[in-house]
Every structure is written in C-alpha cells, then in structure tokens.
Scaffold this active site. Structure first.
Site, short mmCIF file in Angstrom:
data_model
loop_
_atom_site.label_atom_id
_atom_site.label_comp_id
_atom_site.label_asym_id
_atom_site.label_seq_id
_atom_site.Cartn_x
_atom_site.Cartn_y
_atom_site.Cartn_z
N ARG A 85 0.82 -1.22 0.00
CA ARG A 85 0.00 0.00 0.00
C ARG A 85 0.85 1.26 0.00
O ARG A 85 0.60 2.18 -0.78
CB ARG A 85 -0.96 0.01 1.20
N ASN A 91 -6.05 -2.82 2.17
CA ASN A 91 -6.03 -4.27 2.35
C ASN A 91 -7.46 -4.75 2.47
O ASN A 91 -8.31 -4.07 3.06
CB ASN A 91 -5.28 -4.66 3.63
#
Length: 92
Positions: free
Chosen positions: A20, A38
């Site tokens: 990320r 996520n």
C-alpha cells in the site's frame, strides 16, 4: 489528455510487504489520485484516477509491486473518470 479510472484487485503475497505505501508513493510520483487498502481475503484493492498513460503505468507497476511482494494476479476494471479525488490515500 485522456483521463481514466481503474479499479484494481491485486492477489498473491501482497499484504505485509509495504504494497500500500509503495503504491501510494508510485501514484504520487505519477500524479495519480485515488486510494488503496487491504481486504480481509488477503488481496489489496485500489481505485486509481488521472491521465490514462499514468494510470496504465501504475496498473503495470502493480504486477511487480515492492521487492517483497509476490503478485499472482491483477484484476482491472476500467471505469469512467469521476475526478472525485484530490490526492492519494491509504484507506482502512
């Protein structure tokens, strides 16, 4: 300049490997807006908007990800550009 929006779901070893944060850094460098998060199933999901060429570059980057990632698939759904984002964030 053509604008684009991509909804992506990245599978493989993509959580716990800085996917990320690295995606956010890549997006900011490319001038792409949107978000990444996520998911509970172990995948990473994101929405990217911006210049079509830059969004395509970010989608291609997702196939490799950061060094510790092992990407097995990137699902991409191209959508209509909305311009709703002012930056790029990691969503929770």
């Amino acid at each position: 300049m053509s604008r684009a929006r991509a909804h992506v779901v990245v599978s493989g070893k993509v959580q716990g490997v800085y996917f990320r944060s690295e995606t956010r850094d890549q997006a900011l460098a490319l001038g792409v807006t949107g978000w990444i998060r996520n998911r509970t199933d172990g995948t990473v999901e994101g929405v990217f908007e911006g210049d079509r060429e830059m969004v395509e570059k970010l989608v291609r980057w997702c196939w490799q990800g950061p060094p510790a990632a092992e990407v097995s698939n990137v699902q991409v759904e191209w959508q209509d550009y909305t311009g709703e984002f002012s930056g790029f964030k990691i969503a929770f």
